[in-house]
Design a protein around this motif. Structure first.
Motif, PDB file in Angstrom:
ATOM      1  N   SER A 118       0.823  -1.197   0.000  1.00 54.87           N
ATOM      2  CA  SER A 118       0.000   0.000   0.000  1.00 54.87           C
ATOM      3  C   SER A 118       0.854   1.242   0.000  1.00 54.87           C
ATOM      4  O   SER A 118       0.478   2.288  -0.507  1.00 54.87           O
ATOM      5  N   GLN A 119       2.054   1.157   0.594  1.00 55.89           N
ATOM      6  CA  GLN A 119       2.917   2.338   0.591  1.00 55.89           C
ATOM      7  C   GLN A 119       3.380   2.643  -0.817  1.00 55.89           C
ATOM      8  O   GLN A 119       3.545   3.798  -1.197  1.00 55.89           O
ATOM      9  N   GLY A 120       3.587   1.599  -1.608  1.00 54.98           N
ATOM     10  CA  GLY A 120       3.910   1.837  -3.008  1.00 54.98           C
ATOM     11  C   GLY A 120       2.766   2.507  -3.718  1.00 54.98           C
ATOM     12  O   GLY A 120       2.953   3.398  -4.537  1.00 54.98           O
ATOM     13  N   ALA A 121       1.523   2.107  -3.383  1.00 51.32           N
ATOM     14  CA  ALA A 121       0.354   2.720  -3.995  1.00 51.32           C
ATOM     15  C   ALA A 121       0.240   4.169  -3.603  1.00 51.32           C
ATOM     16  O   ALA A 121      -0.092   5.028  -4.410  1.00 51.32           O
ATOM     17  N   GLY A 162      -1.081  -5.358 -10.815  1.00 48.31           N
ATOM     18  CA  GLY A 162       0.190  -4.770 -11.181  1.00 48.31           C
ATOM     19  C   GLY A 162       0.232  -3.276 -10.982  1.00 48.31           C
ATOM     20  O   GLY A 162      -0.280  -2.725 -10.007  1.00 48.31           O
ATOM     21  N   ARG A 163       0.891  -2.595 -11.924  1.00 47.10           N
ATOM     22  CA  ARG A 163       1.064  -1.147 -11.825  1.00 47.10           C
ATOM     23  C   ARG A 163      -0.285  -0.423 -11.858  1.00 47.10           C
ATOM     24  O   ARG A 163      -0.490   0.581 -11.158  1.00 47.10           O
ATOM     25  N   LYS A 164      -1.224  -0.924 -12.642  1.00 43.35           N
ATOM     26  CA  LYS A 164      -2.555  -0.301 -12.686  1.00 43.35           C
ATOM     27  C   LYS A 164      -3.197  -0.346 -11.309  1.00 43.35           C
ATOM     28  O   LYS A 164      -3.807   0.624 -10.865  1.00 43.35           O
ATOM     29  N   ARG A 165      -3.050  -1.455 -10.614  1.00 44.81           N
ATOM     30  CA  ARG A 165      -3.624  -1.584  -9.281  1.00 44.81           C
ATOM     31  C   ARG A 165      -2.984  -0.580  -8.313  1.00 44.81           C
ATOM     32  O   ARG A 165      -3.672   0.051  -7.507  1.00 44.81           O
ATOM     33  N   GLU A 166      -1.669  -0.441  -8.398  1.00 46.88           N
ATOM     34  CA  GLU A 166      -0.969   0.511  -7.530  1.00 46.88           C
ATOM     35  C   GLU A 166      -1.465   1.937  -7.761  1.00 46.88           C
ATOM     36  O   GLU A 166      -1.716   2.695  -6.813  1.00 46.88           O
ATOM     37  N   LEU A 167      -1.611   2.303  -9.022  1.00 45.75           N
ATOM     38  CA  LEU A 167      -2.084   3.646  -9.346  1.00 45.75           C
ATOM     39  C   LEU A 167      -3.534   3.837  -8.924  1.00 45.75           C
ATOM     40  O   LEU A 167      -3.922   4.914  -8.450  1.00 45.75           O
ATOM     41  N   ALA A 168      -4.343   2.802  -9.100  1.00 52.83           N
ATOM     42  CA  ALA A 168      -5.741   2.884  -8.679  1.00 52.83           C
ATOM     43  C   ALA A 168      -5.838   3.069  -7.165  1.00 52.83           C
ATOM     44  O   ALA A 168      -6.645   3.864  -6.667  1.00 52.83           O
ATOM     45  N   MET A 169      -4.993   2.346  -6.419  1.00 51.82           N
ATOM     46  CA  MET A 169      -4.969   2.505  -4.964  1.00 51.82           C
ATOM     47  C   MET A 169      -4.529   3.912  -4.585  1.00 51.82           C
ATOM     48  O   MET A 169      -5.064   4.530  -3.659  1.00 51.82           O
ATOM     49  N   LEU A 179     -16.715  -8.561  -7.774  1.00 48.09           N
ATOM     50  CA  LEU A 179     -16.383  -7.505  -8.730  1.00 48.09           C
ATOM     51  C   LEU A 179     -15.399  -6.479  -8.178  1.00 48.09           C
ATOM     52  O   LEU A 179     -14.853  -5.682  -8.939  1.00 48.09           O
ATOM     53  N   ILE A 180     -15.193  -6.472  -6.866  1.00 45.75           N
ATOM     54  CA  ILE A 180     -14.263  -5.515  -6.257  1.00 45.75           C
ATOM     55  C   ILE A 180     -13.292  -6.257  -5.351  1.00 45.75           C
ATOM     56  O   ILE A 180     -13.533  -7.404  -4.976  1.00 45.75           O
ATOM     57  N   GLN A 181     -12.186  -5.604  -5.011  1.00 43.28           N
ATOM     58  CA  GLN A 181     -11.179  -6.218  -4.156  1.00 43.28           C
ATOM     59  C   GLN A 181     -10.875  -5.319  -2.959  1.00 43.28           C
ATOM     60  O   GLN A 181     -11.127  -4.105  -2.995  1.00 43.28           O
ATOM     61  N   PRO A 182     -10.337  -5.883  -1.879  1.00 44.36           N
ATOM     62  CA  PRO A 182     -10.086  -5.099  -0.667  1.00 44.36           C
ATOM     63  C   PRO A 182      -9.012  -4.035  -0.864  1.00 44.36           C
ATOM     64  O   PRO A 182      -8.146  -4.150  -1.729  1.00 44.36           O
ATOM     65  N   ILE A 183      -9.093  -3.020   0.008  1.00 46.72           N
ATOM     66  CA  ILE A 183      -8.043  -1.989   0.056  1.00 46.72           C
ATOM     67  C   ILE A 183      -7.440  -1.935   1.460  1.00 46.72           C
ATOM     68  O   ILE A 183      -6.850  -0.919   1.847  1.00 46.72           O
ATOM     69  N   SER A 184      -7.564  -3.026   2.218  1.00 47.91           N
ATOM     70  CA  SER A 184      -7.089  -3.054   3.602  1.00 47.91           C
ATOM     71  C   SER A 184      -5.636  -2.626   3.724  1.00 47.91           C
ATOM     72  O   SER A 184      -5.255  -1.921   4.664  1.00 47.91           O
ATOM     73  N   GLU A 185      -4.803  -3.046   2.786  1.00 48.85           N
ATOM     74  CA  GLU A 185      -3.385  -2.729   2.877  1.00 48.85           C
ATOM     75  C   GLU A 185      -3.129  -1.230   2.787  1.00 48.85           C
ATOM     76  O   GLU A 185      -2.139  -0.722   3.326  1.00 48.85           O
ATOM     77  N   LEU A 186      -4.001  -0.517   2.108  1.00 47.96           N
ATOM     78  CA  LEU A 186      -3.867   0.932   2.018  1.00 47.96           C
ATOM     79  C   LEU A 186      -4.022   1.561   3.397  1.00 47.96           C
ATOM     80  O   LEU A 186      -3.304   2.489   3.767  1.00 47.96           O
TER      81      LEU A 186
END
Length: 452
Positions: free
Chosen positions: A37-40, A351-358, A130-137
């Motif tokens: 999440s820190q990368g995001a 991947g990178r798209k997920r990081e940017l979305a986060m 259809l969605i995934q967790p953002i707990s790590e954020l």
């Protein structure tokens, strides 16, 4: 689901279970949770081959109010901070948002990040994978996570994983009133049902619309008025038992009585002619222009008026809660609402798209974002210090009021899609002469899954 919303409202629509079931029958959560999440939050991941990464975000912040402009401004900041991203941002009007999201969900073409209303709306996305967790954020930004008010994330938490955080407080049933009209006609703001009916009669006799209502999109009457009316009578425990079929039913006499109160208000001429043909914005304008004595509406109205009304118009507006009902089993000092909507992450982002979305979700939900939204005259479920010079006196009055209240459920955030629709349509029917008993039976059948 009111506007978040718009509600939320804001807030205020739900995806039908059959649609989502057909989309991803048997499909689980496809999103990886291995990225940091820190990368995001910092955008530290490498760009790879240098090609632009396509990222999409959909939301309902499409208006000219300060909150909508603030959120769109945050999206534009993200765009400028990430020249490597080809960002497709689509602001969609609230009343059309539900249908658009339902359509793309059925085609498995959901945007990477999108606004989701709290309650049943998000429930169905999560159940369908259809969605995934953002707990790590949240885990990677502990100070930010700790700033949310108690219970703010409960409605977005499934099996210990957090799928979103609220970017608004959903308070959907304030009673706004025109202080000048009440004073000129020697009337007091109603605190009981009998006082409300007396005020309706008095204003009606003077040719003044008692309560502005724009129920063309039928969530309005339910979200802004009926939900709190019914809760005054039945209490919240009865409602939660009824939606789960646990010892209570929408055909119970107490709920039929609640529908009868709404019909009584309509039959008394409380609303303007053609209320079912007017939209909520028209009703807001009717009230703020001094052509109606009252309006039941959510906190979004404060932001709408702050952007469009004159100072003189704003100075005439007071805020209260819906009156008590005779022999009511519910609490008197309540308002419908709770955590508003939040941004969710497409299960297929990786991947990178997920990081940017986060990172985009963080941008739109951070402590700075919460403060900016609050100072656009919009309530948030976050502990922020607001610069009072940046908000209207009406916002301060309403925010201070809501701190003294407890929340009761917005009906269509907890009922099934079919059940919520039956309530919405049933209220329109009552305004057109329908019978409470008939409407109650239709609601029960829809909620129980036995309706046609």
């Amino acid at each position: 689901m009111g506007r978040l919303g718009n509600m939320t409202r804001m807030y205020k629509g739900m995806i039908a279970l059959p649609v989502l079931a057909a989309v991803l029958a048997g499909c689980g959560d496809s999103g990886s949770t291995s990225n940091s999440s820190q990368g995001a939050a910092s955008g530290s991941a490498s760009q790879g081959n240098g090609e632009k990464i396509k990222l999409s975000v959909w939301h309902n912040y499409s208006g000219d109010d300060l909150r909508a402009k603030t959120v769109r401004g945050l999206i534009e900041q993200f765009r400028k901070e990430h020249p490597e991203v080809e960002l497709d941002s689509q602001p969609i009007p609230t009343d059309a948002y539900r249908q658009r999201i339902q359509t793309v969900a059925a085609a498995r073409e959901l945007p990477d990040v999108f606004m989701s209303y709290s309650g049943s709306f998000t429930d169905e996305f999560q159940k369908a994978g259809l969605i995934q967790p953002i707990s790590e954020l949240l885990e990677g930004n502990k100070e930010w996570a700790d700033g949310f008010l108690p219970g703010a994330m409960d409605i977005f938490t499934y099996d210990g994983e957090v799928y979103s955080v609220p970017v608004a407080m959903s308070a959907t049933s304030f009673l706004f009133y025109n202080k000048e009209l009440f004073e000129k006609n020697g009337l007091s703001v109603p605190k009981t049902w009998d006082e409300l009916l007396a005020d309706v009669k008095a204003f009606k006799e003077k040719g003044i619309t008692p309560i502005a209502l724009g129920n063309q999109a039928p969530w309005v009457a339910q979200s802004t008025m009926f939900g709190v009316m019914a809760d005054r009578l039945t209490g919240t425990d009865w409602f939660m038992n009824a939606i789960h079929g646990q010892g209570a039913s929408f055909t119970d006499p107490i709920f039929v009585k609640a529908l009868g109160y709404f019909k009584q208000l309509s039959d008394a001429g409380a609303f303007q002619e053609g209320a079912n043909s007017l939209d909520n914005t028209q009703a807001e304008q009717t009230f703020i222009q001094g052509n109606a004595a009252m309006i039941m509406n959510g906190s979004w109205s404060i932001s709408d008026w702050a952007a469009s009304a004159t100072q003189d118009q704003m100075d005439k507006v007071g805020v209260a809660v819906f009156p008590t009902l005779p022999d009511g089993k519910g609490k008197a000092n309540t308002i419908t609402g709770g955590p508003g909507g939040g941004f969710v992450l497409n299960a297929e982002a990786e991947g990178r798209k997920r990081e940017l979305a986060m990172e985009l979700i963080y941008k739109l939900s951070s402590a700075d974002a919460q403060k900016a939204v609050a100072e656009s005259n919009s309530m948030v479920m976050y502990n922020v210090d607001i610069d009072s010079s940046k908000v209207t006196p009406l916002f301060n009055e309403a925010f201070n009021l809501v701190k003294t209240l407890s929340f009761s459920p917005v009906y269509d955030l907890y009922m099934s899609a079919a059940g919520g629709e039956a309530v919405n349509n049933g209220l329109q029917d009552l305004m057109l002469g329908g019978k409470p008993e008939t409407v109650a039976a239709q609601i029960q059948a829809a909620q129980a899954g036995t309706g046609n």
